[in-house]
Design a protein around this motif. Structure first.
Motif, short mmCIF file in Angstrom:
data_model
loop_
_atom_site.label_atom_id
_atom_site.label_comp_id
_atom_site.label_asym_id
_atom_site.label_seq_id
_atom_site.Cartn_x
_atom_site.Cartn_y
_atom_site.Cartn_z
N UNK A 160 -31.04 -40.81 5.71
CA UNK A 160 -30.94 -42.14 6.32
C UNK A 160 -31.92 -42.36 7.45
N UNK A 161 -31.43 -42.90 8.54
CA UNK A 161 -32.29 -43.28 9.66
C UNK A 161 -31.59 -42.94 10.97
N UNK A 162 -32.32 -43.09 12.10
CA UNK A 162 -31.71 -42.87 13.41
C UNK A 162 -32.32 -43.82 14.43
N UNK A 163 -31.54 -44.10 15.46
CA UNK A 163 -32.04 -44.84 16.63
C UNK A 163 -31.61 -44.06 17.86
N UNK A 164 -32.12 -44.49 19.02
CA UNK A 164 -31.71 -43.79 20.24
C UNK A 164 -31.61 -44.76 21.42
N UNK A 165 -30.90 -44.31 22.44
CA UNK A 165 -30.87 -45.05 23.70
C UNK A 165 -30.95 -44.01 24.82
N UNK A 166 -31.96 -44.15 25.66
CA UNK A 166 -32.11 -43.22 26.78
C UNK A 166 -31.26 -43.73 27.94
N UNK A 167 -30.30 -42.93 28.35
CA UNK A 167 -29.45 -43.30 29.48
C UNK A 167 -29.93 -42.57 30.72
N UNK A 168 -29.13 -42.56 31.78
CA UNK A 168 -29.49 -41.89 33.02
C UNK A 168 -29.59 -40.39 32.83
N UNK A 169 -28.47 -39.75 32.51
CA UNK A 169 -28.48 -38.30 32.37
C UNK A 169 -28.17 -37.86 30.94
N UNK A 170 -28.18 -38.80 30.03
CA UNK A 170 -27.89 -38.44 28.64
C UNK A 170 -28.72 -39.29 27.70
N UNK A 208 -26.28 -30.97 22.30
CA UNK A 208 -25.33 -32.02 21.90
C UNK A 208 -24.04 -31.78 22.67
N UNK A 209 -23.58 -32.81 23.37
CA UNK A 209 -22.31 -32.65 24.09
C UNK A 209 -21.16 -33.31 23.34
N UNK A 210 -21.48 -34.29 22.48
CA UNK A 210 -20.42 -34.83 21.63
C UNK A 210 -20.99 -35.47 20.39
N UNK A 211 -20.17 -35.50 19.34
CA UNK A 211 -20.53 -36.16 18.07
C UNK A 211 -19.30 -36.90 17.60
N UNK A 212 -19.44 -38.21 17.43
CA UNK A 212 -18.28 -39.02 17.01
C UNK A 212 -18.72 -40.05 15.97
N UNK A 262 -22.52 -41.00 16.30
CA UNK A 262 -23.14 -41.07 17.63
C UNK A 262 -23.18 -39.68 18.24
N UNK A 263 -24.38 -39.25 18.60
CA UNK A 263 -24.54 -37.98 19.31
C UNK A 263 -24.87 -38.27 20.76
N UNK A 264 -24.26 -37.52 21.67
CA UNK A 264 -24.67 -37.59 23.06
C UNK A 264 -25.38 -36.27 23.38
N UNK A 265 -26.59 -36.38 23.90
CA UNK A 265 -27.41 -35.20 24.18
C UNK A 265 -27.58 -35.11 25.69
N UNK A 266 -27.32 -33.94 26.23
CA UNK A 266 -27.52 -33.75 27.67
C UNK A 266 -29.04 -33.76 27.95
N UNK A 267 -29.45 -34.57 28.89
CA UNK A 267 -30.88 -34.68 29.21
C UNK A 267 -31.30 -33.53 30.13
N UNK A 268 -32.58 -33.29 30.17
CA UNK A 268 -33.14 -32.28 31.05
C UNK A 268 -32.66 -30.89 30.71
N UNK A 269 -32.33 -30.70 29.46
CA UNK A 269 -31.73 -29.45 29.00
C UNK A 269 -32.79 -28.64 28.26
#
Ligand code: JFZ
Length: 453
Positions: free
Chosen positions: A372-382, A407-411, A446-453
């Motif tokens: 399939x495909x993916x998109x992303x959104x850059x947040x402050x710390x994630x 990856x800190x969460x997958x939902x 939805x994956x949440x990825x810890x930034x600066x990791x």
């Protein structure tokens, strides 16, 4: 032949995008601010409406091949004969609130309607010509002002299309056997640009459009400086306005970066009836596409794309960082065809559950995966990454390329169910999904990825 050749060439090109806005100097952050709502929007409605909806693809009892709004050219109809359509244009079923609601319910954030197509006929009240809906039709009223009001009421941005090529204006004459492409009469270009500016000023005053979507820029007599002049005119009149690259000659410029490395006037590229293979970092673009095979209404065009195709097109485009401008062609009576309304409703249902994965996102952090495909959104710390699964794995195991963080969460986006995952030292991950796809068209994880990791 010339038409087909031009189509091919144009369809293959994604236009260069001038960051230079002519005489005005605009900083990158000012530009980001100006483009901000448009970049977040991702999905808009194109409306091709005009006198061509009256013949609806048939002339003298014959089907005319090609796109419906080109019937004047394709059937080689003289301006005098084409004018006979105006007394038959009386859209008594026109309901601008309903149109805005259809767009809103589809999850669209803006509407772009033809103020004047190549036939030169104006859907708004203009003092520059009598070739408009007010003076030439039994309807006798401006069609755009009520739609601009209804759109704003519904929270949608209102935008207009305007064709530079004009098969009716006396300054332009047919270039050969057909109307397209036109020539400009000797000494008449200034007259025509002044006509354009008068009409664009009228549109700004009456409807305050947020995007000016030009077209019909390909005749040779229309030059880059002409486009620049109109672009600068608009930005000066309305500093927040966004203008597509068909205002000037930029649409030709994407075969790499040479030989034409000139900056072109215009804020975004306009691929037509196609989705580019990849996005281009730093380039704003919008794919305009039809739901069947015509822009303007054709009574006999039933070649409708499926709901799944339309939803996946929206996702594909978002995954490459572009916008999707999806067309409807209302009838001469003023109705959006029912097959279009139904498809838009289906896209809206998908977006109500999954819109977080589309609006305000940017291009995929990795190449299109097989599923399939993916998109992303850059947040402050994630970093949020949205996986759009078109082909649900039979064994439930989904391979995700390396993401450069833990990856800190997958939902599942629709419902919030947790998804099990394993991530290796390389950053690549495997998700363990349920046996059945929650959504046959596209399920979103939805994956949440810890930034600066
Ligand atoms: C243009 C219009 O001609 C068309 O009617 C529609 O409005 C679409 C959104 O934009 O599409 C084109 C543009 C150029 C060519 C063909 C179709 N061409 O040069 O052959």
């Amino acid at each position: 032949m010339q038409f087909a050749a031009r189509c091919l060439v144009l369809l293959l090109l994604l236009a260069a995008n001038g960051v230079d806005v002519g005489a005005r100097a605009e900083s990158p952050s000012d530009r980001d601010m100006r483009m901000s709502w448009w970049r977040d929007a991702r999905f808009g409605m194109f409306i091709h409406w005009g006198l061509y909806a009256v013949p609806a693809g048939r002339w003298n009892g014959e089907d005319v091949p090609g796109i419906g709004e080109w019937i004047m050219d394709r059937a080689n109809i003289s301006a005098a004969d084409y004018e006979k359509l105006a007394p038959r244009f009386d859209p008594t079923e026109y309901d601008p609130q309903q149109w805005a609601q259809v767009a809103k319910d589809a999850g669209m954030k803006y509407v772009v309607i033809t103020s004047k197509h190549h036939d030169g006929f104006c859907l708004f009240d203009t003092a520059a010509t009598d070739w408009d809906v007010v003076d030439a039709t039994p309807w006798g009223k401006d069609l755009l002002m009520p739609l601009s009001a209804a759109c704003r009421e519904a929270g949608l941005h209102f935008c207009v299309y305007y064709s530079i090529m004009d098969w009716h204006h006396p300054a332009q004459v047919r270039g050969g056997e057909y109307h397209n492409p036109t020539r400009i009469r000797d000494g008449q270009k200034r007259v025509y640009i002044d006509y354009m500016k008068q009409q664009l000023g009228e549109l700004l005053d009456s409807c305050d459009p947020d995007v000016l979507w030009f077209d019909g820029e390909w005749p040779d007599w229309w030059t880059e400086p002409d486009g620049r002049e109109v672009y600068d005119f608009l930005l000066k009149r309305k500093p927040s306005i966004i203008v597509n690259n068909r205002v000037a000659k930029g649409r030709k410029g994407m075969e790499g970066f040479s030989p034409d490395d000139q900056p072109h006037a215009g804020d975004f590229g306009t691929p037509e009836q196609q989705i580019p293979a990849t996005g281009v970092p730093g380039l704003d673009w919008e794919s305009c596409m039809t739901m069947n095979d015509t822009w303007g209404f054709k009574a006999n065009d039933d070649n409708w794309k499926s709901e799944a195709t339309l939803i996946r097109n929206l996702i594909d485009i978002a995954s490459k960082g572009g916008n999707y401008l999806l067309n409807v062609g209302p009838t001469a009576e003023g109705r959006i065809p029912q097959p279009s309304v139904e498809r838009l409703a289906a896209i809206g249902r998908w977006l109500r559950a999954n819109g977080e994965s589309i609006y305000g996102t940017t291009a995929s952090p990795f190449e299109p995966p097989p599923w399939g495909r993916a998109t992303k959104r850059a947040g402050g710390d994630a970093l949020e990454v949205y996986l759009h699964v078109f082909d649900w794995p039979a064994d439930g195991r989904l391979a995700v390329p390396a993401l450069g963080g833990s990856i800190t969460s997958a939902t599942l986006l629709d419902g919030g169910t947790n998804v099990e995952f394993e991530q290796t030292a390389s950053g690549a991950a495997t998700l363990q999904l349920s046996a059945e796809a929650p959504d046959e068209v596209a399920s979103v994880v939805k994956l949440v990825i810890a930034a600066g990791d």
